[in-house]
Design a protein around this motif. Structure first.
Motif, PDB file in Angstrom:
ATOM      1  N   ALA A  85     107.439  -4.559  41.582  1.00 40.16           N
ATOM      2  CA  ALA A  85     106.597  -4.949  40.454  1.00 40.16           C
ATOM      3  C   ALA A  85     107.431  -5.292  39.221  1.00 40.16           C
ATOM      4  CB  ALA A  85     105.609  -3.834  40.129  1.00 40.16           C
ATOM      5  N   ALA A  86     108.598  -4.656  39.099  1.00 40.10           N
ATOM      6  CA  ALA A  86     109.463  -4.911  37.946  1.00 40.10           C
ATOM      7  C   ALA A  86     110.258  -6.205  38.087  1.00 40.10           C
ATOM      8  CB  ALA A  86     110.415  -3.736  37.740  1.00 40.10           C
ATOM      9  N   HIS A  87     110.348  -6.735  39.321  1.00 43.20           N
ATOM     10  CA  HIS A  87     111.161  -7.936  39.554  1.00 43.20           C
ATOM     11  C   HIS A  87     110.419  -8.894  40.483  1.00 43.20           C
ATOM     12  CE1 HIS A  87     114.547  -5.828  37.669  1.00 43.20           C
ATOM     13  NE2 HIS A  87     114.168  -4.777  38.375  1.00 43.20           N
ATOM     14  N   PRO A  88     109.233  -9.347  40.076  1.00 44.37           N
ATOM     15  CA  PRO A  88     108.393 -10.144  40.985  1.00 44.37           C
ATOM     16  C   PRO A  88     108.972 -11.490  41.366  1.00 44.37           C
ATOM     17  CG  PRO A  88     107.495 -10.172  38.759  1.00 44.37           C
ATOM     18  CD  PRO A  88     108.597  -9.159  38.766  1.00 44.37           C
ATOM     19  N   ASP A  89     109.840 -12.034  40.554  1.00 42.70           N
ATOM     20  CA  ASP A  89     110.411 -13.345  40.862  1.00 42.70           C
ATOM     21  C   ASP A  89     111.629 -13.261  41.770  1.00 42.70           C
ATOM     22  OD1 ASP A  89     108.516 -14.592  39.254  1.00 42.70           O
ATOM     23  OD2 ASP A  89     109.767 -14.410  37.456  1.00 42.70           O
ATOM     24  N   ARG A  90     112.170 -12.062  41.923  1.00 40.05           N
ATOM     25  CA  ARG A  90     113.438 -11.935  42.645  1.00 40.05           C
ATOM     26  C   ARG A  90     113.348 -11.121  43.926  1.00 40.05           C
ATOM     27  NH1 ARG A  90     119.417 -10.353  40.089  1.00 40.05           N
ATOM     28  NH2 ARG A  90     120.550 -11.566  41.675  1.00 40.05           N
ATOM     29  N   LEU A  91     112.372 -10.230  44.029  1.00 38.92           N
ATOM     30  CA  LEU A  91     112.342  -9.284  45.144  1.00 38.92           C
ATOM     31  C   LEU A  91     111.039  -9.356  45.933  1.00 38.92           C
ATOM     32  CD1 LEU A  91     113.799  -6.098  43.379  1.00 38.92           C
ATOM     33  CD2 LEU A  91     115.058  -7.831  44.694  1.00 38.92           C
ATOM     34  N   ARG A  92     111.142  -9.095  47.237  1.00 40.61           N
ATOM     35  CA  ARG A  92     110.006  -8.870  48.121  1.00 40.61           C
ATOM     36  C   ARG A  92     110.257  -7.560  48.856  1.00 40.61           C
ATOM     37  NH1 ARG A  92     108.640 -12.266  45.259  1.00 40.61           N
ATOM     38  NH2 ARG A  92     107.793 -14.342  45.686  1.00 40.61           N
ATOM     39  N   GLY A  93     109.250  -7.065  49.601  1.00 36.00           N
ATOM     40  CA  GLY A  93     109.431  -5.773  50.237  1.00 36.00           C
ATOM     41  C   GLY A  93     108.748  -5.645  51.574  1.00 36.00           C
ATOM     42  N   ILE A  94     109.196  -4.647  52.339  1.00 37.00           N
ATOM     43  CA  ILE A  94     108.623  -4.258  53.623  1.00 37.00           C
ATOM     44  C   ILE A  94     108.260  -2.785  53.517  1.00 37.00           C
ATOM     45  CG2 ILE A  94     108.980  -4.103  56.114  1.00 37.00           C
ATOM     46  CD1 ILE A  94     109.086  -6.961  55.003  1.00 37.00           C
ATOM     47  N   ALA A  95     106.995  -2.461  53.754  1.00 36.73           N
ATOM     48  CA  ALA A  95     106.499  -1.106  53.563  1.00 36.73           C
ATOM     49  C   ALA A  95     106.438  -0.331  54.878  1.00 36.73           C
ATOM     50  CB  ALA A  95     105.110  -1.138  52.925  1.00 36.73           C
ATOM     51  N   VAL A  96     106.384   0.981  54.752  1.00 33.22           N
ATOM     52  CA  VAL A  96     106.081   1.898  55.864  1.00 33.22           C
ATOM     53  C   VAL A  96     104.903   2.723  55.386  1.00 33.22           C
ATOM     54  CG1 VAL A  96     106.890   3.803  57.284  1.00 33.22           C
ATOM     55  CG2 VAL A  96     108.467   1.955  56.652  1.00 33.22           C
TER      56      VAL A  96
END
Length: 281
Positions: A85-96
């Motif tokens: 959420a702090a870096h929406p333009d640079r990061l994506r994620g994979i959740a568990v």
């Protein structure tokens, strides 16, 4: 009590054998908060804060990053989601996350930048194949993919099911088996077939498959790329958790790409086009 593994190399640098292309993506890394970590974990690692990861990206010339929920945090994705959420333009994620979460939680994850769910059968704190059908449905609803951290030698009973998934299947660390077994091994043949059937492979974790200088990984990586050049991506695996040997420098891991992918156009696609398509950058 698990033995603590060391932190990553404190002085990351870019590759020496090629120039990292603009808009390159590191598709596999973790951020770790301070302890306490979950009981039943397979390793203990020092904190790996978001700022240190972003510094690594900057130092190595990587424009974007994909953070994968670390098993020591179990299904508490708080740090991961806060970082995205702090870096929406640079990061994506994979959740568990457990499959019984309400719909609003999945939507909140998507809005934060989550683009897939991870099944992990190798380390304590992960979720296994039991809820595969439910995870597939969740991913289908949100345009996500399923990511598998498992040893390819154990995948044979599930290979047909994985190939029939209605969402992309992404297999961590080239199948996470000893590269010295060779590309004629059953695990390598299964990986190659899965890619031909539509799966993706992360060209990552060389130090988990072989000893330095990781020459045994070259035939496997080349065979995977040959099977599906448009479905291979690269990941640093920073901060190299559960590794008790010498910590690799990201530059050295990037330099492996010139041996895995001698063709510069193909190499750039793995670092940019392929990853952008999978994660939506």
């Amino acid at each position: 009590m698990t033995r603590e593994c060391p932190g990553p190399d404190p002085s990351p640098h870019g590759p020496k054998s090629f120039k990292v292309p603009a808009k390159a993506v590191d598709t596999h890394a973790h951020v770790l908060g301070p302890p306490p970590y979950i009981e039943g974990r397979s390793y203990t690692a020092p904190p790996a804060p978001p700022a240190a990861y972003l510094n690594m990206l900057d130092a190595t010339g990587m424009a974007y990053g994909v953070l994968v929920q670390a098993s020591v945090h179990g299904v508490d994705n708080s740090l991961l989601l806060e970082t995205l959420a702090a870096h929406p333009d640079r990061l994506r994620g994979i959740a568990v996350a457990p499959p019984e979460l309400p719909a609003r939680d999945w939507q909140q994850m998507h809005d934060a930048g989550i683009r897939g769910l991870r099944i992990n059968t190798l380390y304590g704190g992960g979720l296994g194949f039991d809820a595969l059908d439910r995870f597939e449905a969740i991913c289908l609803d949100h345009g996500w993919h399923l990511q598998f951290l498992t040893d390819a030698r154990a995948l044979a009973p599930l290979a047909t099911r994985i190939s029939q998934l209605k969402v992309p299947a992404v297999i961590d660390h080239m199948g996470h088996f000893p590269a010295g077994d060779g590309i004629a091994s059953s695990a390598a043949k299964l990986m190659i077939q899965l890619l031909k059937d539509g799966a993706w492979s992360k060209l990552s974790g060389a130090y988990r498959l072989a000893k330095p200088p990781y020459a045994e990984t070259i035939p496997l990586a080349q065979a995977l790329v040959a099977a599906a050049p448009e479905r291979c991506v690269w990941g640093s695996d920073w901060p190299h958790v559960a590794n008790h040997d010498a910590m690799p420098n990201i530059g050295a891991l990037l330099d492996l790409l010139t041996m895995w992918l001698p063709d510069a156009v193909q190499r750039d696609a793995v670092l940019t086009t392929n990853a952008h398509r999978l994660y939506g950058f």
